[in-house]
Design an enzyme around this catalytic site. Structure first.
Site, PDB file in Angstrom:
ATOM      1  CG  ASP A   8      13.064   0.466  -3.660  1.00  0.00           C
ATOM      2  OD1 ASP A   8      12.647   1.625  -3.581  1.00  0.00           O
ATOM      3  OD2 ASP A   8      12.308  -0.522  -3.792  1.00  0.00           O
ATOM      4  CG  ASP A 108      10.357   0.176  -0.327  1.00  0.00           C
ATOM      5  OD1 ASP A 108      10.431   1.415  -0.411  1.00  0.00           O
ATOM      6  OD2 ASP A 108      10.191  -0.564  -1.307  1.00  0.00           O
ATOM      7  CD  GLU A 109      13.017   4.630  -1.726  1.00  0.00           C
ATOM      8  OE1 GLU A 109      13.711   5.414  -2.366  1.00  0.00           O
ATOM      9  OE2 GLU A 109      11.955   4.139  -2.156  1.00  0.00           O
TER      10      GLU A 109
HETATM   11  N1  DCP Z   1       2.946   2.133  -1.825  1.00  0.00           N
HETATM   12  C1  DCP Z   1       1.594   2.431  -1.699  1.00  0.00           C
HETATM   13  N2  DCP Z   1       0.953   3.162  -2.662  1.00  0.00           N
HETATM   14  C2  DCP Z   1       1.639   3.604  -3.752  1.00  0.00           C
HETATM   15  C3  DCP Z   1       3.007   3.320  -3.893  1.00  0.00           C
HETATM   16  C4  DCP Z   1       3.631   2.565  -2.908  1.00  0.00           C
HETATM   17  O1  DCP Z   1       0.976   2.022  -0.720  1.00  0.00           O
HETATM   18  N3  DCP Z   1       1.000   4.304  -4.707  1.00  0.00           N
HETATM   19  C5  DCP Z   1       3.603   1.310  -0.778  1.00  0.00           C
HETATM   20  C6  DCP Z   1       3.515  -0.144  -1.165  1.00  0.00           C
HETATM   21  C7  DCP Z   1       4.891  -0.510  -1.617  1.00  0.00           C
HETATM   22  C8  DCP Z   1       5.776   0.432  -0.825  1.00  0.00           C
HETATM   23  O2  DCP Z   1       4.997   1.617  -0.637  1.00  0.00           O
HETATM   24  O3  DCP Z   1       5.181  -1.873  -1.385  1.00  0.00           O
HETATM   25  C9  DCP Z   1       7.088   0.754  -1.524  1.00  0.00           C
HETATM   26  O4  DCP Z   1       6.852   1.406  -2.756  1.00  0.00           O
HETATM   27  P1  DCP Z   1       7.759   1.185  -4.033  1.00  0.00           P
HETATM   28  O5  DCP Z   1       7.489   2.303  -4.950  1.00  0.00           O
HETATM   29  O6  DCP Z   1       9.165   0.945  -3.630  1.00  0.00           O
HETATM   30  O7  DCP Z   1       7.140  -0.117  -4.730  1.00  0.00           O
HETATM   31  P2  DCP Z   1       7.282  -1.650  -4.384  1.00  0.00           P
HETATM   32  O8  DCP Z   1       8.303  -1.912  -3.333  1.00  0.00           O
HETATM   33  O9  DCP Z   1       5.928  -2.194  -4.081  1.00  0.00           O
HETATM   34  O10 DCP Z   1       7.717  -2.269  -5.763  1.00  0.00           O
HETATM   35  P3  DCP Z   1       9.154  -2.242  -6.497  1.00  0.00           P
HETATM   36  O11 DCP Z   1       9.582  -3.664  -6.595  1.00  0.00           O
HETATM   37  O12 DCP Z   1       8.883  -1.631  -7.819  1.00  0.00           O
HETATM   38  O13 DCP Z   1      10.071  -1.409  -5.641  1.00  0.00           O
HETATM   39 CA    CA Z   2      10.358  -0.986  -3.433  1.00  0.00          CA
HETATM   40 CA    CA Z   3      10.566   2.477  -2.581  1.00  0.00          CA
END
Ligand code: DCP
Ligand code: CA
Ligand code: CA
Length: 359
Positions: A8, A108-109
């Site tokens: 991720d 992203d995963e």
């Molecule tokens: N995303 C979004 N709205 C949300 C959740 C996520 O637009 N409510 C988008 C933005 C994130 C991407 O999806 O960058 C991936 O979500 P993740 O849950 O994997 O979160 P992040 O990658 O941002 O953070 P982490 O470091 O916790 O994985």
């Molecule tokens: Ca992420």
């Molecule tokens: Ca994710």
């Protein structure tokens, strides 16, 4: 027994923004997803870790994020879904080199089957995971968190265990000890509502769920769900890592406030739906090759009209343009006012194929 890796990317959208704008480094970065209401309203897509220190995280209303970061030298940037989709495709290509089968689970995963690659040995598996992290950092400048375990469930929980830049390896004999003390909500699929019902049964942790009487669970959730909860609490999960699952269409439909034939009113809703479906496609790393409009009139007759694009697209501008034309055409022949309007996209290709076309 299989060995599965789950990767991720860390604070994904915000990390891409840092990558493209080195001057942001060190500052809180907030990626904004603007709503159609204008006036800067919308929600936080994601934020980098410095911003999270102030409590700014995904889903928060932008107004609240702004007030939390008041007086702080923070950067607010609009989301660029196409760019994130492009980076996602590149990272997935790199990750795919590190194992056998790959299954992208979101933008992203991804899961990777590394059973053969590490000769079914957890020491080797850790090396493979380190190599994957290094390759993604070196080739794309991005950090990620990785979990390794005997199935997809454990690998996913493990990748979330230590973030950012984490690596957590859970051997089969360590599974119960690893998940036991966790909040049951850490199990993907157990959300707020399920947790509420579980807490009524006095269950908070995975271990408590594991030790709970199956009968009580079945009473609260039904037999099927109860069986799944038990399996998950015991760390059992799917080992199959499949290809990107094929999607036939993504659509969204909405009832208008009032039945109408007014083009402007209908397009206002349609444009919002366009952004929504493109958002969902982006999340799955898909480009769409055809766009369509759906209209249901006051007598509940459904009409749809599709248009094939000259070239697959990942953005919403193309879709909005196509939908606008199709809507005008449908409205021209409409004998009744319109009650519901919908938008759909289909003929997907993953962004990977698109890239080959350009190469
Ligand atoms: N995303 C979004 N709205 C949300 C959740 C996520 O637009 N409510 C988008 C933005 C994130 C991407 O999806 O960058 C991936 O979500 P993740 O849950 O994997 O979160 P992040 O990658 O941002 O953070 P982490 O470091 O916790 O994985
Ligand atoms: Ca992420
Ligand atoms: Ca994710």
């Amino acid at each position: 027994m299989a060995i599965i890796l789950h990767m991720d990317l860390d604070y994904f959208f915000a990390q891409v923004e840092e990558l493209d704008h080195p001057e942001y480094k060190g500052k809180p970065v907030v990626v904004c997803i603007y709503s159609n209401r204008g006036g800067g309203s919308g929600a936080v897509g994601t934020s980098n870790y410095p911003a999270r220190k102030y409590g700014v995280k995904s889903g928060l209303p932008l107004a609240l994020a702004r007030s939390l970061l008041k007086g702080v030298d923070a950067v607010f940037v609009p989301a660029r879904p196409e760019r994130y989709g492009e980076v996602s495709v590149q990272v997935m290509e790199t990750l795919a080199q590190c194992g056998d089968a790959i299954e992208q689970a979101s933008v992203d995963e991804a899961f990777l089957d590394i059973t053969a690659r590490c000769a079914n040995d957890y020491y080797n598996a850790e090396m493979v995971a380190r190599e994957a992290k290094f390759a993604i950092l070196k080739s794309h400048g991005l950090s990620c968190s990785i979990g390794v375990g005997p199935n997809k469930l454990i690998a996913k929980i493990a990748s979330d265990y230590k973030k950012p830049d984490g690596l957590t390896v859970v051997k089969p004999e360590g599974v119960l000890g690893f998940i036991g003390p966790m909040d049951a909500g850490k199990i993907p699929g157990i959300g707020g509502k399920t947790m509420e019902a579980l807490s009524k049964l006095g269950i908070g942790t995975v271990a408590q769920l594991r030790n709970c009487e199956t009968g009580a669970l079945a009473e609260a959730f039904g037999r099927k769900m109860a069986a799944w909860l038990k399996l998950a609490a015991n760390g059992a999960g799917d080992e199959y890592v499949g290809g990107v699952h094929e999607r036939r269409q993504i659509s969204s439909i909405e009832t208008l406030k009032e039945n109408t034939r007014d083009f402007g009113t209908i397009m206002e809703v349609a444009r919002r739906l366009c952004r929504e479906v493109v958002g969902r496609a982006t999340e799955e790393g898909l480009l769409y090759g055809a766009a369509g409009i759906i209209m249901i009139d006051a007598r509940l007759n459904m009409k749809t009209k599709m248009h094939t694009l000259r070239q697959p697209s990942g953005g919403s501008a193309e879709l909005e343009k196509a939908v606008e034309r199709l809507a005008a055409e449908l409205l021209e022949g409409a004998g009744e006012d319109i009650r519901r309007v919908g938008v759909k996209i289909e003929k997907f290709s993953d962004a990977k194929m698109q890239k080959r076309l350009f190469d």
